[in-house]
Design a protein around this motif. Structure first.
Motif, PDB file in Angstrom:
ATOM      1  N   PRO A   1       0.755  -1.258  -0.134  1.00  8.96           N
ATOM      2  CA  PRO A   1      -0.180   0.070  -0.017  1.00  8.96           C
ATOM      3  C   PRO A   1       0.761   1.294  -0.212  1.00  8.96           C
ATOM      4  N   ILE A   2       2.167   1.250   0.214  1.00  6.50           N
ATOM      5  CA  ILE A   2       3.050   2.416   0.285  1.00  6.50           C
ATOM      6  C   ILE A   2       3.382   2.622  -1.268  1.00  6.50           C
ATOM      7  N   PRO A   3       3.074   3.896  -1.740  1.00  6.78           N
ATOM      8  CA  PRO A   3       3.268   4.528  -2.845  1.00  6.78           C
ATOM      9  C   PRO A   3       4.987   4.504  -3.209  1.00  6.78           C
ATOM     10  N   PRO A   4       5.103   4.172  -4.458  1.00  7.82           N
ATOM     11  CA  PRO A   4       6.642   4.190  -5.155  1.00  7.82           C
ATOM     12  C   PRO A   4       7.040   5.650  -5.203  1.00  7.82           C
ATOM     13  N   ARG A   5       8.132   5.793  -4.998  1.00  8.36           N
ATOM     14  CA  ARG A   5       8.962   7.230  -4.966  1.00  8.36           C
ATOM     15  C   ARG A   5      10.188   6.931  -5.620  1.00  8.36           C
ATOM     16  N   LEU A   6      10.619   8.062  -6.314  1.00  6.90           N
ATOM     17  CA  LEU A   6      12.033   7.876  -6.832  1.00  6.90           C
ATOM     18  C   LEU A   6      12.449   9.324  -7.201  1.00  6.90           C
ATOM     19  N   SER A   7      13.833   9.406  -6.853  1.00 12.13           N
ATOM     20  CA  SER A   7      14.472  10.699  -7.109  1.00 12.13           C
ATOM     21  C   SER A   7      14.692  11.180  -8.611  1.00 12.13           C
ATOM     22  N   PRO A   8      14.432  12.290  -8.738  1.00 13.55           N
ATOM     23  CA  PRO A   8      14.682  12.489 -10.186  1.00 13.55           C
ATOM     24  C   PRO A   8      16.372  12.668 -10.516  1.00 13.55           C
ATOM     25  N   HIS A   9      16.963  12.598  -9.361  1.00 12.82           N
ATOM     26  CA  HIS A   9      18.559  12.717  -9.626  1.00 12.82           C
ATOM     27  C   HIS A   9      19.150  11.297  -9.715  1.00 12.82           C
ATOM     28  N   ALA A  10      18.204  10.298  -9.489  1.00 16.97           N
ATOM     29  CA  ALA A  10      18.864   8.802  -9.577  1.00 16.97           C
ATOM     30  C   ALA A  10      19.665   8.385 -10.428  1.00 16.97           C
ATOM     31  N   ASP A  11      19.629   8.464 -11.813  1.00 19.56           N
ATOM     32  CA  ASP A  11      20.247   7.977 -12.926  1.00 19.56           C
ATOM     33  C   ASP A  11      21.396   8.969 -13.127  1.00 19.56           C
ATOM     34  N   GLY A  12      21.328  10.045 -12.784  1.00 20.62           N
ATOM     35  CA  GLY A  12      22.458  10.972 -12.882  1.00 20.62           C
ATOM     36  C   GLY A  12      23.501  10.844 -11.923  1.00 20.62           C
ATOM     37  N   VAL A  13      23.096  10.616 -10.745  1.00 19.91           N
ATOM     38  CA  VAL A  13      23.956  10.054  -9.569  1.00 19.91           C
ATOM     39  C   VAL A  13      24.847   8.914  -9.897  1.00 19.91           C
ATOM     40  N   GLN A  14      24.010   7.876 -10.522  1.00 17.01           N
ATOM     41  CA  GLN A  14      24.723   6.527 -10.697  1.00 17.01           C
ATOM     42  C   GLN A  14      25.738   6.818 -12.038  1.00 17.01           C
ATOM     43  N   ARG A  15      25.432   7.573 -12.771  1.00 18.47           N
ATOM     44  CA  ARG A  15      26.702   7.745 -13.719  1.00 18.47           C
ATOM     45  C   ARG A  15      27.646   8.532 -12.987  1.00 18.47           C
ATOM     46  N   TRP A  16      27.351   9.123 -12.015  1.00 17.63           N
ATOM     47  CA  TRP A  16      28.624   9.835 -11.301  1.00 17.63           C
ATOM     48  C   TRP A  16      29.265   8.928 -10.489  1.00 17.63           C
ATOM     49  N   LEU A  17      28.602   8.140  -9.766  1.00 12.49           N
ATOM     50  CA  LEU A  17      29.137   7.006  -9.053  1.00 12.49           C
ATOM     51  C   LEU A  17      29.787   6.048  -9.852  1.00 12.49           C
ATOM     52  N   ASP A  18      29.518   5.707 -11.014  1.00 10.94           N
ATOM     53  CA  ASP A  18      30.206   4.769 -12.134  1.00 10.94           C
ATOM     54  C   ASP A  18      31.413   5.482 -12.359  1.00 10.94           C
ATOM     55  N   GLY A  19      31.622   6.838 -12.504  1.00 10.96           N
ATOM     56  CA  GLY A  19      32.953   7.579 -12.705  1.00 10.96           C
ATOM     57  C   GLY A  19      33.988   7.430 -11.200  1.00 10.96           C
TER      58      GLY A  19
ATOM     59  N   ALA B   1       8.808   4.279   5.329  1.00 13.74           N
ATOM     60  CA  ALA B   1       7.866   3.665   4.459  1.00 13.74           C
ATOM     61  C   ALA B   1       8.629   3.536   3.320  1.00 13.74           C
ATOM     62  N   ASP B   2       9.142   4.636   2.688  1.00 15.39           N
ATOM     63  CA  ASP B   2      10.102   4.590   1.582  1.00 15.39           C
ATOM     64  C   ASP B   2      11.161   3.560   1.709  1.00 15.39           C
ATOM     65  N   ALA B   3      11.775   3.120   2.749  1.00 12.92           N
ATOM     66  CA  ALA B   3      12.803   2.301   2.843  1.00 12.92           C
ATOM     67  C   ALA B   3      12.180   0.876   2.515  1.00 12.92           C
ATOM     68  N   VAL B   4      10.764   0.697   2.869  1.00  8.00           N
ATOM     69  CA  VAL B   4      10.077  -0.560   2.671  1.00  8.00           C
ATOM     70  C   VAL B   4       9.879  -0.643   1.121  1.00  8.00           C
ATOM     71  N   ARG B   5       9.116   0.429   0.563  1.00  2.00           N
ATOM     72  CA  ARG B   5       8.780   0.251  -0.905  1.00  2.00           C
ATOM     73  C   ARG B   5       9.778   0.362  -1.678  1.00  2.00           C
ATOM     74  N   GLY B   6      10.835   1.291  -1.351  1.00  2.52           N
ATOM     75  CA  GLY B   6      11.965   1.445  -2.142  1.00  2.52           C
ATOM     76  C   GLY B   6      12.799   0.188  -2.353  1.00  2.52           C
ATOM     77  N   THR B   7      12.945  -0.711  -1.312  1.00  2.00           N
ATOM     78  CA  THR B   7      13.668  -1.866  -1.335  1.00  2.00           C
ATOM     79  C   THR B   7      12.951  -2.884  -2.077  1.00  2.00           C
ATOM     80  N   VAL B   8      11.511  -2.978  -2.066  1.00  2.00           N
ATOM     81  CA  VAL B   8      10.749  -3.808  -3.032  1.00  2.00           C
ATOM     82  C   VAL B   8      11.050  -3.674  -4.404  1.00  2.00           C
ATOM     83  N   ASP B   9      11.039  -2.130  -4.893  1.00  2.00           N
ATOM     84  CA  ASP B   9      10.987  -1.871  -6.242  1.00  2.00           C
ATOM     85  C   ASP B   9      12.536  -2.018  -6.765  1.00  2.00           C
ATOM     86  N   TRP B  10      13.368  -1.522  -5.890  1.00  2.00           N
ATOM     87  CA  TRP B  10      14.918  -1.849  -6.353  1.00  2.00           C
ATOM     88  C   TRP B  10      15.244  -3.179  -6.618  1.00  2.00           C
ATOM     89  N   THR B  11      14.694  -4.246  -5.724  1.00  2.00           N
ATOM     90  CA  THR B  11      14.793  -5.475  -5.735  1.00  2.00           C
ATOM     91  C   THR B  11      14.678  -6.081  -7.086  1.00  2.00           C
TER      92      THR B  11
END
Length: 318
Positions: A14-32, A299-309
């Motif tokens: 029942p927890i709505p999913p949420r995602l930062s708009p910066h997530a993919d950009g930060v992933q590219r930064w992390l990869d570098g 709550a975001d930790a619960v739903r975020g883990t579900v979606d990321w998994t």
């Protein structure tokens, strides 16, 4: 079967999913950033780290983080997953080495970047020092000590689990649930909600029984979902340290039936989580906004883990 159970539980969450708009950009930064740390990883291993999408995980747990803060969080998440692999992967650390790593990490978190300890050296130390720089600079001492205590509890759990595996002692369900709350690192993720919001809670509020009960339920939910997702890997390597495996052994049922038992346990705990969240009392106009941000973060930790998994290459469930 596991795939179907995971998607069914996601659809019921029942927890709505949420995602930062910066997530993919930060992933590219992390990869570098990772190749420059000197990690003992070849290009395929670095590619696997990238496809695990740790920045996206951080972006799901902290969707309101600024881009610079999400960089710090993604680096911290990467550190914890690398430590998890070191403690539980091929060629895993011994219990004594895990304890030394814990002591080394705590020296950095408590004393600062100049602290040196033989248990934490090289790339892992450099990554933790970089990731910790901004939280250390910005957050008050009481918060830093709270975060360090959570990290110590997590790594102490990793040490205890390593001892049990080395002794060939599979846990019963109650013992497993208690230990899993430490090894999951959820209690490490919760203080970071305050780093993102900039509103650290007083200790009396953070440790209020209503918030602690919610924290435990949230921890169980994200841990057990992960257990179902990682079941096939854990059957070969975990020595019984998985909710499904613990249920199968304690109830004397096939693993396939234990998957259903774990899913039902997850559903019941989710209902409890919703009720606990609704029952959190008011702490007054000066604190309720910060408490609400904390509850949203759990709550975001619960739903975020579900979606990321379901989207991460770390788990073969996509």
């Amino acid at each position: 079967m596991i795939h179907a159970v995971l998607w069914s539980l996601r659809s019921e969450c029942p927890i709505p999913p949420r995602l930062s708009p910066h997530a993919d950009g930060v992933q590219r930064w992390l990869d570098g950033q990772l190749p420059g740390l000197g990690l003992p990883l070849d290009r395929p291993a670095l590619d696997r780290l990238s496809r695990a999408a740790f920045a996206r995980y951080a972006g799901r747990l902290y969707p309101r983080a600024t881009e610079p803060d999400l960089r710090s969080l993604a680096a911290l998440f990467t550190w914890f997953f690398l430590v998890d692999d070191a403690c539980d992967g091929p060629g895993r650390l011994t219990p004594g080495q895990i304890r030394a790593l814990r002591d080394g990490a705590l020296s950095v978190l408590r004393e600062g970047p100049r602290a040196r300890h033989p248990g934490l050296t090289g790339p892992l130390r450099r990554l933790l020092v970089r990731a910790w720089r901004e939280p250390r600079r910005r957050m008050p001492v009481r918060w830093r000590l709270r975060f360090a205590a959570a990290v110590g509890h997590h790594l102490h759990g990793a040490w205890r689990e390593a001892l049990e595996k080395a002794a060939g002692r599979p846990p019963d369900v109650a013992g497993y649930v208690e230990l899993r709350r430490a090894t999951s690192a959820a209690y490490v993720a919760y203080p970071l909600i305050e780093f993102v919001s900039g509103r650290p809670l007083p200790d009396a509020v953070y440790h209020h029984p209503a918030l602690l009960r919610l924290a435990d339920a949230g921890n169980d939910l994200l841990s057990w979902y992960n257990d179902i997702a990682s079941l096939e890997r854990d059957r070969a390597t975990a020595g019984g340290h998985n909710l499904v495996l613990a249920l199968a052994a304690e109830r004397g049922v096939p693993v396939t039936e234990a998957v259903d038992l774990a899913a039902e346990r997850w559903r019941a705990t989710m209902s409890q989580f919703v009720a606990l969240r609704a029952a959190v009392p008011s702490f007054g106009p000066g604190l309720d906004e910060a408490v609400a941000a904390h509850l949203d973060g759990v709550a975001d930790a619960v739903r975020g883990t579900v979606d990321w998994t379901l989207e991460s290459a770390r788990y073969a469930v996509r």
